[in-house]
Design a protein around this motif. Sequence first.
Motif, mmCIF file in Angstrom:
data_model
loop_
_atom_site.group_PDB
_atom_site.id
_atom_site.type_symbol
_atom_site.label_atom_id
_atom_site.label_comp_id
_atom_site.label_asym_id
_atom_site.label_seq_id
_atom_site.Cartn_x
_atom_site.Cartn_y
_atom_site.Cartn_z
ATOM 1 N N LEU A 103 0.834 -1.198 0.000
ATOM 2 C CA LEU A 103 0.000 0.000 0.000
ATOM 3 C C LEU A 103 0.869 1.249 0.000
ATOM 4 O O LEU A 103 0.600 2.221 -0.719
ATOM 5 N N LEU A 104 1.919 1.215 0.789
ATOM 6 C CA LEU A 104 2.855 2.340 0.849
ATOM 7 C C LEU A 104 3.522 2.562 -0.503
ATOM 8 O O LEU A 104 3.655 3.698 -0.978
ATOM 9 N N LEU A 105 3.921 1.489 -1.156
ATOM 10 C CA LEU A 105 4.587 1.585 -2.449
ATOM 11 C C LEU A 105 3.667 2.159 -3.527
ATOM 12 O O LEU A 105 4.117 2.894 -4.412
ATOM 13 N N ASN A 106 2.376 1.843 -3.451
ATOM 14 C CA ASN A 106 1.433 2.238 -4.493
ATOM 15 C C ASN A 106 0.676 3.523 -4.174
ATOM 16 O O ASN A 106 -0.237 3.900 -4.926
ATOM 17 N N ALA A 107 1.015 4.199 -3.098
ATOM 18 C CA ALA A 107 0.332 5.435 -2.723
ATOM 19 C C ALA A 107 0.738 6.582 -3.645
ATOM 20 O O ALA A 107 1.838 6.605 -4.199
ATOM 21 N N ASP A 108 -0.170 7.554 -3.796
ATOM 22 C CA ASP A 108 0.166 8.749 -4.573
ATOM 23 C C ASP A 108 0.964 9.714 -3.702
ATOM 24 O O ASP A 108 1.359 9.372 -2.579
ATOM 25 N N ASP A 109 1.189 10.913 -4.171
ATOM 26 C CA ASP A 109 2.075 11.844 -3.467
ATOM 27 C C ASP A 109 1.479 12.402 -2.179
ATOM 28 O O ASP A 109 2.176 13.078 -1.421
ATOM 29 N N ASP A 110 0.201 12.136 -1.929
ATOM 30 C CA ASP A 110 -0.418 12.528 -0.663
ATOM 31 C C ASP A 110 -0.659 11.339 0.262
ATOM 32 O O ASP A 110 -1.198 11.500 1.352
ATOM 33 N N VAL A 122 -1.516 6.570 7.245
ATOM 34 C CA VAL A 122 -1.573 7.529 8.350
ATOM 35 C C VAL A 122 -0.239 8.239 8.551
ATOM 36 O O VAL A 122 -0.178 9.457 8.753
ATOM 37 N N HIS A 123 0.871 7.504 8.471
ATOM 38 C CA HIS A 123 2.193 8.079 8.729
ATOM 39 C C HIS A 123 2.912 8.473 7.437
ATOM 40 O O HIS A 123 4.145 8.471 7.379
ATOM 41 N N TRP A 124 2.147 8.787 6.411
ATOM 42 C CA TRP A 124 2.730 9.059 5.099
ATOM 43 C C TRP A 124 3.812 10.132 5.158
ATOM 44 O O TRP A 124 4.898 9.981 4.583
ATOM 45 N N LYS A 125 3.563 11.231 5.825
ATOM 46 C CA LYS A 125 4.514 12.345 5.855
ATOM 47 C C LYS A 125 5.760 12.014 6.672
ATOM 48 O O LYS A 125 6.806 12.634 6.480
ATOM 49 N N ALA A 126 5.649 11.039 7.574
ATOM 50 C CA ALA A 126 6.851 10.579 8.281
ATOM 51 C C ALA A 126 7.709 9.714 7.371
ATOM 52 O O ALA A 126 8.938 9.693 7.483
#
Length: 236
Positions: free
Chosen positions: A31-38, A78-82
């Motif tokens: 999921l992390l690998l396939n996430a967009d820029d947000d 949830v921790h995307w920006k980290a």
Amino acid sequence: MKERRMISRKVLATDSFHSFSDKTKILYFMLLLNADDDGFVSDVKGIMKHYNARPLHLRTLIESNYIIHFNSGIALIVHWKAHNSIRPDRYHETDWVNEKSMVYVDKKDCYRLLDGYRLVDNLSVQVVSKEKKSKVCEDVVRPLRATGGGSFRSDDDDEYEPREKQLQCVYYQDIGIGEVFLTEQQIDDLLDKLGMDAYDRYIERLSNYIIEKNAYVKNHYETILRWHLQDTAVRK
């Protein structure tokens, strides 16, 4: 969208994340690998199917506050920006602006739902009390009816058990028209014997049968296996 994704050791080098099953960890990484820029992921079901993940594993990430799962099916790390810091000249805003309007970033750089928003998650995992566990896991004998969505139930005795351990007793596939009860071991066995596509077909078939016939099905696992053997014999 950037092609590279980073992983924060601070987020994942925790007892909470280490306690997850391997499939739950793999699902999070994909999921992390396939996430967009947000940090939004649109193809959640496709990723789960490709890596043989089940609602149990997604539910674990939701309940442990590693992802937010919207009613639209979109997931948010949830921790995307980290994990990731993207330069402004390379950043592309998410297409999922409605979901983005429902969250904010807190002081710890974590996504949170804005006050007033409540997600009604229909992922299909159910926990039963300890008194019922042994009976339900051995042989499901209750008549089943249509349901509008799954829910969690647990006794006070289960309060301190790891969340994923609680979820492994009874699982059901809720497709809006019926409930199919299977243990974790039975699910693994059916997936090995039938494959993912056939597994989904038989779950839907049994669910339709339960609601259309108002059927009293004693053992869902054995019923699916019997149907599979009958269909295989007919094809031969």
